[in-house]
Design a protein around this motif. Structure first.
Motif, PDB file in Angstrom:
ATOM      1  N   ASP A   1       1.168  -0.978  -0.037  1.00  0.00           N
ATOM      2  CA  ASP A   1       0.054  -0.066   0.276  1.00  0.00           C
ATOM      3  C   ASP A   1       0.716   1.283  -0.172  1.00  0.00           C
ATOM      4  OD1 ASP A   1      -2.030  -1.841  -0.160  1.00  0.00           O
ATOM      5  OD2 ASP A   1      -2.673  -1.362   2.376  1.00  0.00           O
ATOM      6  N   PHE A   2       0.236   2.204  -0.473  1.00  0.00           N
ATOM      7  CA  PHE A   2       1.046   3.549  -0.419  1.00  0.00           C
ATOM      8  C   PHE A   2       1.065   4.498   0.887  1.00  0.00           C
ATOM      9  CE2 PHE A   2       1.873   7.964  -2.100  1.00  0.00           C
ATOM     10  CZ  PHE A   2       2.603   7.901  -2.923  1.00  0.00           C
ATOM     11  N   SER A   3       2.295   4.854   1.579  1.00  0.00           N
ATOM     12  CA  SER A   3       2.159   5.532   2.420  1.00  0.00           C
ATOM     13  C   SER A   3       2.609   7.198   2.341  1.00  0.00           C
ATOM     14  CB  SER A   3       3.070   4.801   3.858  1.00  0.00           C
ATOM     15  OG  SER A   3       2.351   3.567   4.183  1.00  0.00           O
ATOM     16  N   THR A   4       1.816   8.169   2.946  1.00  0.00           N
ATOM     17  CA  THR A   4       2.371   9.464   3.343  1.00  0.00           C
ATOM     18  C   THR A   4       2.928   9.607   4.493  1.00  0.00           C
ATOM     19  OG1 THR A   4       0.318  10.337   3.274  1.00  0.00           O
ATOM     20  CG2 THR A   4       1.167  10.011   1.497  1.00  0.00           C
ATOM     21  N   LYS A   5       3.501  10.616   5.453  1.00  0.00           N
ATOM     22  CA  LYS A   5       3.197  11.085   6.291  1.00  0.00           C
ATOM     23  C   LYS A   5       2.231  11.388   6.956  1.00  0.00           C
ATOM     24  CE  LYS A   5       3.699  16.303   4.977  1.00  0.00           C
ATOM     25  NZ  LYS A   5       4.022  17.390   5.300  1.00  0.00           N
ATOM     26  N   ASP A   6       1.239  11.568   6.453  1.00  0.00           N
ATOM     27  CA  ASP A   6      -0.104  11.575   6.860  1.00  0.00           C
ATOM     28  C   ASP A   6      -0.831  10.509   7.375  1.00  0.00           C
ATOM     29  OD1 ASP A   6      -0.277  12.514   4.247  1.00  0.00           O
ATOM     30  OD2 ASP A   6      -1.622  13.642   4.576  1.00  0.00           O
ATOM     31  N   MET A   7      -0.694   9.153   6.045  1.00  0.00           N
ATOM     32  CA  MET A   7      -1.176   8.006   6.418  1.00  0.00           C
ATOM     33  C   MET A   7      -0.332   7.115   6.408  1.00  0.00           C
ATOM     34  SD  MET A   7      -4.486   7.282   5.887  1.00  0.00           S
ATOM     35  CE  MET A   7      -5.562   8.813   5.175  1.00  0.00           C
ATOM     36  N   ASP A   8      -0.171   6.376   7.054  1.00  0.00           N
ATOM     37  CA  ASP A   8       0.791   5.478   7.510  1.00  0.00           C
ATOM     38  C   ASP A   8      -0.130   3.997   7.299  1.00  0.00           C
ATOM     39  OD1 ASP A   8       2.586   3.875   8.059  1.00  0.00           O
ATOM     40  OD2 ASP A   8       2.547   3.780  10.051  1.00  0.00           O
ATOM     41  N   ASN A   9       0.220   3.850   5.659  1.00  0.00           N
ATOM     42  CA  ASN A   9      -0.375   2.485   6.034  1.00  0.00           C
ATOM     43  C   ASN A   9       0.749   0.800   5.335  1.00  0.00           C
ATOM     44  OD1 ASN A   9      -2.925   3.482   5.016  1.00  0.00           O
ATOM     45  ND2 ASN A   9      -2.143   4.889   3.068  1.00  0.00           N
ATOM     46  N   ASP A  10       2.108   1.423   5.747  1.00  0.00           N
ATOM     47  CA  ASP A  10       3.348   0.203   5.698  1.00  0.00           C
ATOM     48  C   ASP A  10       3.114  -0.467   6.727  1.00  0.00           C
ATOM     49  OD1 ASP A  10       4.643   1.074   8.375  1.00  0.00           O
ATOM     50  OD2 ASP A  10       4.952   2.558   7.038  1.00  0.00           O
TER      51      ASP A  10
ATOM     52  N   CYS B   1       4.934  -1.313   8.406  1.00  0.00           N
ATOM     53  CA  CYS B   1       6.348  -2.006   9.872  1.00  0.00           C
ATOM     54  C   CYS B   1       5.493  -0.700  11.008  1.00  0.00           C
ATOM     55  CB  CYS B   1       7.644  -1.148   9.152  1.00  0.00           C
ATOM     56  SG  CYS B   1       8.902  -0.968  10.385  1.00  0.00           S
ATOM     57  N   LEU B   2       6.055  -1.317  12.216  1.00  0.00           N
ATOM     58  CA  LEU B   2       5.344  -0.563  13.623  1.00  0.00           C
ATOM     59  C   LEU B   2       6.194   0.539  13.734  1.00  0.00           C
ATOM     60  CD1 LEU B   2       6.603  -2.929  16.072  1.00  0.00           C
ATOM     61  CD2 LEU B   2       4.108  -2.917  15.112  1.00  0.00           C
ATOM     62  N   CYS B   3       7.117   0.944  12.820  1.00  0.00           N
ATOM     63  CA  CYS B   3       7.876   2.572  12.177  1.00  0.00           C
ATOM     64  C   CYS B   3       6.565   3.195  11.905  1.00  0.00           C
ATOM     65  CB  CYS B   3       8.715   2.766  12.551  1.00  0.00           C
ATOM     66  SG  CYS B   3       9.248   1.430  10.752  1.00  0.00           S
ATOM     67  N   LYS B   4       7.101   4.145  11.269  1.00  0.00           N
ATOM     68  CA  LYS B   4       6.226   4.753  10.306  1.00  0.00           C
ATOM     69  C   LYS B   4       7.186   5.284   8.849  1.00  0.00           C
ATOM     70  CE  LYS B   4       2.127   6.936  13.142  1.00  0.00           C
ATOM     71  NZ  LYS B   4       1.521   8.455  13.311  1.00  0.00           N
ATOM     72  N   CYS B   5       6.960   4.830   8.002  1.00  0.00           N
ATOM     73  CA  CYS B   5       7.826   4.902   7.073  1.00  0.00           C
ATOM     74  C   CYS B   5       8.448   6.279   6.319  1.00  0.00           C
ATOM     75  CB  CYS B   5       8.491   3.968   5.783  1.00  0.00           C
ATOM     76  SG  CYS B   5       8.536   2.119   7.003  1.00  0.00           S
ATOM     77  N   ALA B   6       7.181   6.520   6.246  1.00  0.00           N
ATOM     78  CA  ALA B   6       7.126   7.826   5.319  1.00  0.00           C
ATOM     79  C   ALA B   6       7.637   9.353   6.408  1.00  0.00           C
ATOM     80  CB  ALA B   6       5.634   8.277   5.118  1.00  0.00           C
TER      81      ALA B   6
ATOM     82  N   GLY C   1       6.410  10.560  -0.284  1.00  0.00           N
ATOM     83  CA  GLY C   1       5.534   9.034  -0.463  1.00  0.00           C
ATOM     84  C   GLY C   1       6.029   8.420  -1.195  1.00  0.00           C
ATOM     85  N   TRP C   2       5.857   6.617  -1.064  1.00  0.00           N
ATOM     86  CA  TRP C   2       6.003   5.588  -1.770  1.00  0.00           C
ATOM     87  C   TRP C   2       5.320   4.582  -1.591  1.00  0.00           C
ATOM     88  CZ3 TRP C   2       8.246   5.775  -5.910  1.00  0.00           C
ATOM     89  CH2 TRP C   2       9.357   4.892  -6.142  1.00  0.00           C
ATOM     90  N   TRP C   3       5.279   3.079  -2.160  1.00  0.00           N
ATOM     91  CA  TRP C   3       4.854   2.255  -1.914  1.00  0.00           C
ATOM     92  C   TRP C   3       6.090   1.386  -0.911  1.00  0.00           C
ATOM     93  CZ3 TRP C   3       4.815   3.334  -6.934  1.00  0.00           C
ATOM     94  CH2 TRP C   3       3.354   4.153  -6.911  1.00  0.00           C
ATOM     95  N   PHE C   4       6.015   1.274   0.802  1.00  0.00           N
ATOM     96  CA  PHE C   4       6.999   1.184   1.454  1.00  0.00           C
ATOM     97  C   PHE C   4       6.711  -0.316   1.938  1.00  0.00           C
ATOM     98  CE2 PHE C   4       7.341   5.617   2.168  1.00  0.00           C
ATOM     99  CZ  PHE C   4       8.244   6.053   2.267  1.00  0.00           C
ATOM    100  N   ASP C   5       6.018  -0.655   1.846  1.00  0.00           N
ATOM    101  CA  ASP C   5       5.548  -2.281   2.954  1.00  0.00           C
ATOM    102  C   ASP C   5       6.004  -2.043   3.993  1.00  0.00           C
ATOM    103  OD1 ASP C   5       5.577  -5.031   2.549  1.00  0.00           O
ATOM    104  OD2 ASP C   5       7.691  -5.061   2.261  1.00  0.00           O
ATOM    105  N   ALA C   6       7.545  -2.894   4.578  1.00  0.00           N
ATOM    106  CA  ALA C   6       8.246  -2.902   5.777  1.00  0.00           C
ATOM    107  C   ALA C   6       9.345  -2.219   5.433  1.00  0.00           C
ATOM    108  CB  ALA C   6       8.638  -4.228   6.732  1.00  0.00           C
ATOM    109  N   CYS C   7       9.214  -0.833   4.807  1.00  0.00           N
ATOM    110  CA  CYS C   7       9.568   0.249   4.726  1.00  0.00           C
ATOM    111  C   CYS C   7      10.948  -0.058   3.106  1.00  0.00           C
ATOM    112  CB  CYS C   7      11.141   0.361   5.403  1.00  0.00           C
ATOM    113  SG  CYS C   7      10.757   1.455   7.170  1.00  0.00           S
ATOM    114  N   GLY C   8      10.908  -0.866   2.527  1.00  0.00           N
ATOM    115  CA  GLY C   8      11.777  -1.867   1.624  1.00  0.00           C
ATOM    116  C   GLY C   8      12.796  -1.074   1.363  1.00  0.00           C
ATOM    117  N   PRO C   9      12.895  -1.733   0.463  1.00  0.00           N
ATOM    118  CA  PRO C   9      14.873  -1.181  -0.435  1.00  0.00           C
ATOM    119  C   PRO C   9      14.910  -0.453  -1.562  1.00  0.00           C
ATOM    120  CG  PRO C   9      13.370  -3.316  -1.427  1.00  0.00           C
ATOM    121  CD  PRO C   9      13.323  -2.684  -0.630  1.00  0.00           C
ATOM    122  N   SER C  10      13.642   0.425  -1.782  1.00  0.00           N
ATOM    123  CA  SER C  10      13.481   1.531  -2.434  1.00  0.00           C
ATOM    124  C   SER C  10      12.750   2.910  -2.176  1.00  0.00           C
ATOM    125  CB  SER C  10      12.947   1.002  -3.641  1.00  0.00           C
ATOM    126  OG  SER C  10      11.914   0.257  -3.502  1.00  0.00           O
ATOM    127  N   ASN C  11      12.806   4.089  -2.459  1.00  0.00           N
ATOM    128  CA  ASN C  11      11.968   4.779  -1.935  1.00  0.00           C
ATOM    129  C   ASN C  11      12.369   6.178  -3.565  1.00  0.00           C
ATOM    130  OD1 ASN C  11      10.577   7.100  -0.973  1.00  0.00           O
ATOM    131  ND2 ASN C  11      11.238   7.118   0.484  1.00  0.00           N
TER     132      ASN C  11
END
Length: 490
Positions: A415-424, A426-431, A437-447
């Motif tokens: 799912d896509f995540s931004t600083k005000d919408m955490d959909n990753d 990960c327990l942390c907020k990757c955005a 904003g990115w498809w972080f998954d569990a922060c992931g290998p790209s941004n």
């Protein structure tokens, strides 16, 4: 106890008597002499009656004196007394001699005992003195050791004190130098404050004049804005007319090539032909990199940048990073509708990409450029994102390209995540942690929407523009672009 016997010169052994004398602890026995024949007869006769007078009666304590002794008897008695006196002197001398030897022995014994006692006492005193001496020696040794330690400590303290004094002198000199520099700086500061006050006064005057000028220019700007809005409207209308004319010309050319068949109505041809993306524009003859308008849906158009040169052309650009001029730390709504300039850095908008990828199958090409000028790409044969209800979920298939053997985008969907919408995931907020904003998954290998870092600062940045399997997890890239094209484009 001593017993001694002494024999008189005129004694008669047949009629001798013994006499004992006690002197202290010693007893002395004496043999008393008897009177001679003449004397003895007259003595006996001198007594009245037939009672015989005992010559030894002189030895008793108190012999009965006879007032009627004759003169001879008296002489005899005197002679006997003299003999007794001599005997007593001899006895006394003997007693003295005996006493001398005994006293000497007693004195010698006493002296010996006293000497033994003194020797014992001396021995004890010597042993005690030796023990005390040994203890004093131990104490003296301890005192000497302690004194040596104290001397060593004093020496070390003296050396430390000398070092500290030297350091204090050096620091004092440095402080004096700093004080001199501080004085110079204070003087320069005063001069700068004077100049600053003068410049500030000048700036205030200029500000007044500029405010007046700004007031004058505000009206001009408003007029220019109105003119610009009118010009923009005219330009959009002209661009639409140009596209319609080009489409009409293209259709006419096609119709003319088919035995001179002419359409019944030009308007019907224009309504029939709508450019859904850059691939349609490319096939319609627009083959230069430029900004074009495409039909997103039946009611809405969108300006996009078309890449008509890379890998056969026909690519619709949905993301571009090149100089850091646009801030990509945006909200969910901004990523939904898009931001930036399509001719420079921008994000096309998740909602528009969703509508584009829903009308037919698209491929995705990701182009990357590092700070050494090296370029690489990742190609996905299938690219699609879900609706906003699905958090614009990413779907990918079939990765290839030169930017790593493994995909740096999550293949299985994120799912896509931004600083005000955490959909990753990960327990942390990757955005917030990695920015953008990115498809972080569990922060992931790209941004590719991370923080833009300039050259020299791009190493060791986890929140930069990264593509893990191209330059690693902490390398921030110089430029990126994301482009889509229909899978059946040829």
């Amino acid at each position: 106890t001593h017993s001694q016997s002494f024999v008189g010169t005129n004694s008669n052994y047949s009629s001798r008597r013994f006499h004992k004398i006690q002197h202290g602890q010693c007893t002395y026995t004496f043999i008393l002499p008897e009177g001679d024949g003449a004397g003895g007869g007259s003595c006996r006769e001198a007594k009245a009656g037939s009672q015989q007078y005992n010559a030894n009666s002189l030895q008793r304590d108190a012999p009965p004196p006879e007032p009627d002794f004759p003169s001879q008897k008296i002489q005899q008695l005197e002679h006997i007394m003299e003999n007794y006196t001599q005997w007593l002197q001899k006895i006394e001398n003997y007693i003295k001699e005996s006493m001398k030897s005994e006293m000497a022995q007693l004195q010698q014994s006493a002296v010996h005992n006293h000497t033994a006692a003194m020797l014992e006492m001396g021995t004890n005193l010597l042993s005690q003195t030796a023990e005390q001496t040994r203890k004093l020696t131990d104490v003296e040794t301890q005192v000497l050791n302690q004194t040596s330690r104290l001397e060593i400590q004093l020496l070390e303290n003296s050396l430390s004190t000398n070092k500290l004094e030297k350091q204090l002198m050096v620091q004092t000199n440095e402080i004096s130098k700093l004080h001199d520099k501080n004085s110079l700086l204070e003087q320069k500061m005063l001069e700068m404050e004077m100049r600053h006050s003068e410049e500030l006064e000048t700036l205030k005057q200029e500000k007044g004049s500029l405010q007046t000028l700004v007031g004058r220019q505000s009206g001009v700007i408003r007029e220019l804005e109105a003119q610009l809005s009118r010009a923009t409207g005219n330009s959009t209308a002209l661009q639409r007319q140009q596209q319609e004319m080009m489409d009409t010309v293209h259709n006419l050319l096609n119709l003319c090539s088919k035995d001179g068949v002419v359409p019944n109505s030009t308007k019907a041809v224009i309504e029939e032909k709508k450019f859904r993306d850059c691939a349609d524009l490319y096939q319609a003859g627009f083959q230069k990199n430029a900004i074009y308008t495409i039909q997103i849906n039946s009611q809405e158009t969108k300006k996009v940048y078309c890449n008509m040169e890379t890998a056969g052309g026909g690519w619709t650009v949905i993301q571009r990073r090149e100089d850091g001029s646009v801030d990509f730390q945006r909200t969910w709504k901004e990523y939904k509708m898009g931001f930036g300039s399509v001719s420079a850095e921008h994000w096309l908008g998740n909602e528009y990409v969703y509508q584009l990828t829903s009308q037919r199958q698209y491929a995705l090409r990701v182009e990357l450029t590092d700070w050494d000028g090296h370029q690489a790409f990742s190609l996905y044969d299938r690219f699609q994102i879900g609706s906003e209800k699905q958090n614009y979920r990413l779907f990918l298939k079939s990765h290839s390209g030169t930017a790593g053997r493994q995909s740096s985008l999550v293949i299985h969907g994120a799912d896509f995540s931004t600083k005000d919408m955490d959909n990753d995931n990960c327990l942390c907020k990757c955005a917030l942690m990695l920015t953008g904003g990115w498809w972080f998954d569990a922060c992931g290998p790209s941004n590719l929407n991370g923080m833009y870092f300039t050259q020299g600062q791009h190493i060791g940045k986890l929140n930069g523009i990264k593509w893990h399997y191209f330059k690693g997890p902490s390398y921030s890239l110089q430029a990126t672009a994301m482009m889509i094209r229909p899978l059946d484009f040829s």
